[in-house]
Scaffold this motif. Structure first.
Motif, PDB file in Angstrom:
ATOM      1  N   ILE A  28     -36.512  36.804 -10.500  1.00  0.00           N
ATOM      2  CA  ILE A  28     -37.512  37.283 -11.460  1.00  0.00           C
ATOM      3  C   ILE A  28     -38.700  36.338 -11.450  1.00  0.00           C
ATOM      4  N   ARG A  29     -39.867  36.879 -11.327  1.00  0.00           N
ATOM      5  CA  ARG A  29     -41.100  36.086 -11.355  1.00  0.00           C
ATOM      6  C   ARG A  29     -41.900  36.491 -12.584  1.00  0.00           C
ATOM      7  N   ILE A  30     -42.285  35.507 -13.372  1.00  0.00           N
ATOM      8  CA  ILE A  30     -43.012  35.736 -14.613  1.00  0.00           C
ATOM      9  C   ILE A  30     -44.448  35.267 -14.433  1.00  0.00           C
ATOM     10  N   ASP A  31     -45.385  36.070 -14.876  1.00  0.00           N
ATOM     11  CA  ASP A  31     -46.812  35.739 -14.785  1.00  0.00           C
ATOM     12  C   ASP A  31     -47.145  34.668 -15.822  1.00  0.00           C
ATOM     13  N   ARG A  32     -47.391  33.457 -15.378  1.00  0.00           N
ATOM     14  CA  ARG A  32     -47.677  32.334 -16.280  1.00  0.00           C
ATOM     15  C   ARG A  32     -49.027  32.465 -16.986  1.00  0.00           C
ATOM     16  N   ASN A  33     -49.865  33.369 -16.522  1.00  0.00           N
ATOM     17  CA  ASN A  33     -51.174  33.553 -17.154  1.00  0.00           C
ATOM     18  C   ASN A  33     -51.107  34.433 -18.396  1.00  0.00           C
ATOM     19  N   VAL A  60     -23.183  35.252 -14.820  1.00  0.00           N
ATOM     20  CA  VAL A  60     -23.463  34.263 -15.851  1.00  0.00           C
ATOM     21  C   VAL A  60     -23.513  34.962 -17.205  1.00  0.00           C
ATOM     22  N   LYS A  61     -22.696  34.495 -18.137  1.00  0.00           N
ATOM     23  CA  LYS A  61     -22.726  34.981 -19.527  1.00  0.00           C
ATOM     24  C   LYS A  61     -23.353  33.865 -20.343  1.00  0.00           C
ATOM     25  N   ILE A  62     -24.474  34.147 -20.972  1.00  0.00           N
ATOM     26  CA  ILE A  62     -25.210  33.146 -21.735  1.00  0.00           C
ATOM     27  C   ILE A  62     -24.822  33.226 -23.196  1.00  0.00           C
ATOM     28  N   ARG A  63     -24.422  32.082 -23.749  1.00  0.00           N
ATOM     29  CA  ARG A  63     -24.043  31.984 -25.158  1.00  0.00           C
ATOM     30  C   ARG A  63     -24.679  30.727 -25.728  1.00  0.00           C
ATOM     31  N   PHE A  64     -24.882  30.728 -27.026  1.00  0.00           N
ATOM     32  CA  PHE A  64     -25.473  29.580 -27.705  1.00  0.00           C
ATOM     33  C   PHE A  64     -24.616  29.185 -28.889  1.00  0.00           C
ATOM     34  N   ALA A  65     -24.447  27.893 -29.064  1.00  0.00           N
ATOM     35  CA  ALA A  65     -23.695  27.389 -30.217  1.00  0.00           C
ATOM     36  C   ALA A  65     -24.541  27.542 -31.478  1.00  0.00           C
ATOM     37  N   ASN A  66     -23.884  27.731 -32.590  1.00  0.00           N
ATOM     38  CA  ASN A  66     -24.598  27.859 -33.865  1.00  0.00           C
ATOM     39  C   ASN A  66     -25.322  26.584 -34.258  1.00  0.00           C
ATOM     40  N   ASN A  67     -24.890  25.459 -33.751  1.00  0.00           N
ATOM     41  CA  ASN A  67     -25.501  24.189 -34.153  1.00  0.00           C
ATOM     42  C   ASN A  67     -26.321  23.542 -33.033  1.00  0.00           C
ATOM     43  N   GLY A  68     -26.611  24.275 -31.985  1.00  0.00           N
ATOM     44  CA  GLY A  68     -27.352  23.721 -30.859  1.00  0.00           C
ATOM     45  C   GLY A  68     -28.778  24.233 -30.818  1.00  0.00           C
ATOM     46  N   VAL A  69     -29.329  24.307 -29.619  1.00  0.00           N
ATOM     47  CA  VAL A  69     -30.679  24.812 -29.397  1.00  0.00           C
ATOM     48  C   VAL A  69     -30.696  26.298 -29.729  1.00  0.00           C
ATOM     49  N   SER A  70     -31.722  26.744 -30.408  1.00  0.00           N
ATOM     50  CA  SER A  70     -31.817  28.158 -30.768  1.00  0.00           C
ATOM     51  C   SER A  70     -32.066  29.005 -29.521  1.00  0.00           C
ATOM     52  N   PHE A  71     -31.723  30.285 -29.611  1.00  0.00           N
ATOM     53  CA  PHE A  71     -31.992  31.196 -28.505  1.00  0.00           C
ATOM     54  C   PHE A  71     -33.486  31.209 -28.192  1.00  0.00           C
ATOM     55  N   GLU A  72     -34.287  31.221 -29.239  1.00  0.00           N
ATOM     56  CA  GLU A  72     -35.744  31.247 -29.070  1.00  0.00           C
ATOM     57  C   GLU A  72     -36.219  30.043 -28.245  1.00  0.00           C
ATOM     58  N   ASP A  73     -35.747  28.854 -28.597  1.00  0.00           N
ATOM     59  CA  ASP A  73     -36.147  27.643 -27.863  1.00  0.00           C
ATOM     60  C   ASP A  73     -35.637  27.665 -26.425  1.00  0.00           C
ATOM     61  N   ALA A  74     -34.391  28.067 -26.241  1.00  0.00           N
ATOM     62  CA  ALA A  74     -33.818  28.129 -24.900  1.00  0.00           C
ATOM     63  C   ALA A  74     -34.558  29.155 -24.042  1.00  0.00           C
ATOM     64  N   PHE A  75     -34.909  30.292 -24.647  1.00  0.00           N
ATOM     65  CA  PHE A  75     -35.626  31.335 -23.921  1.00  0.00           C
ATOM     66  C   PHE A  75     -37.017  30.848 -23.529  1.00  0.00           C
ATOM     67  N   GLU A  76     -37.701  30.167 -24.429  1.00  0.00           N
ATOM     68  CA  GLU A  76     -39.025  29.617 -24.125  1.00  0.00           C
ATOM     69  C   GLU A  76     -38.936  28.597 -22.985  1.00  0.00           C
ATOM     70  N   ASN A  77     -37.896  27.767 -22.992  1.00  0.00           N
ATOM     71  CA  ASN A  77     -37.711  26.788 -21.926  1.00  0.00           C
ATOM     72  C   ASN A  77     -37.481  27.489 -20.596  1.00  0.00           C
ATOM     73  N   LEU A  78     -36.709  28.570 -20.601  1.00  0.00           N
ATOM     74  CA  LEU A  78     -36.493  29.346 -19.398  1.00  0.00           C
ATOM     75  C   LEU A  78     -37.804  29.897 -18.855  1.00  0.00           C
ATOM     76  N   LEU A  79     -38.636  30.423 -19.724  1.00  0.00           N
ATOM     77  CA  LEU A  79     -39.918  30.974 -19.307  1.00  0.00           C
ATOM     78  C   LEU A  79     -40.839  29.899 -18.748  1.00  0.00           C
ATOM     79  N   LEU A  80     -40.785  28.710 -19.309  1.00  0.00           N
ATOM     80  CA  LEU A  80     -41.627  27.624 -18.822  1.00  0.00           C
ATOM     81  C   LEU A  80     -41.201  27.173 -17.420  1.00  0.00           C
ATOM     82  N   MET A  81     -39.923  27.326 -17.106  1.00  0.00           N
ATOM     83  CA  MET A  81     -39.424  26.941 -15.790  1.00  0.00           C
ATOM     84  C   MET A  81     -39.743  27.976 -14.724  1.00  0.00           C
ATOM     85  N   SER A  82     -39.951  29.219 -15.115  1.00  0.00           N
ATOM     86  CA  SER A  82     -40.173  30.306 -14.137  1.00  0.00           C
ATOM     87  C   SER A  82     -41.501  30.174 -13.438  1.00  0.00           C
TER      88      SER A  82
END
Length: 82
Positions: A28-33, A60-82
């Protein structure tokens, strides 16, 4: 994504989905602009279920702990890496 779609994605079982039905997120390629909101939408359209994907030949099954990084933060980090 609606609340119903979100719940359906979360409940999808790892063993019930064949590898060939999953999207390879390494391709998947995301347009950084685009704005962050547009990048999120672009990723969701491309990935389908963001919680159950593949990378190469690995499911890959993606899960998040209730006390860890939020889905929103993890998703934003994923987008920044793309």
């Amino acid at each position: 994504m609606t609340a119903e779609e979100h719940k359906k994605f979360l409940e999808e079982d790892f063993d019930d989905v064949s590898l060939d039905k999953l999207v390879d997120i390494s391709k998947i390629r995301i347009d950084r602009n685009r704005t962050q909101e547009r990048r999120k939408k672009q990723f969701l359209r491309a990935a389908g279920n963001p919680y159950l994907v593949k990378v190469g030949d690995t499911k890959v099954k993606i899960r998040f702990a209730n006390n860890g990084v939020s889905f929103e933060d993890a998703f934003e980090n994923l987008l920044l890496m793309s």
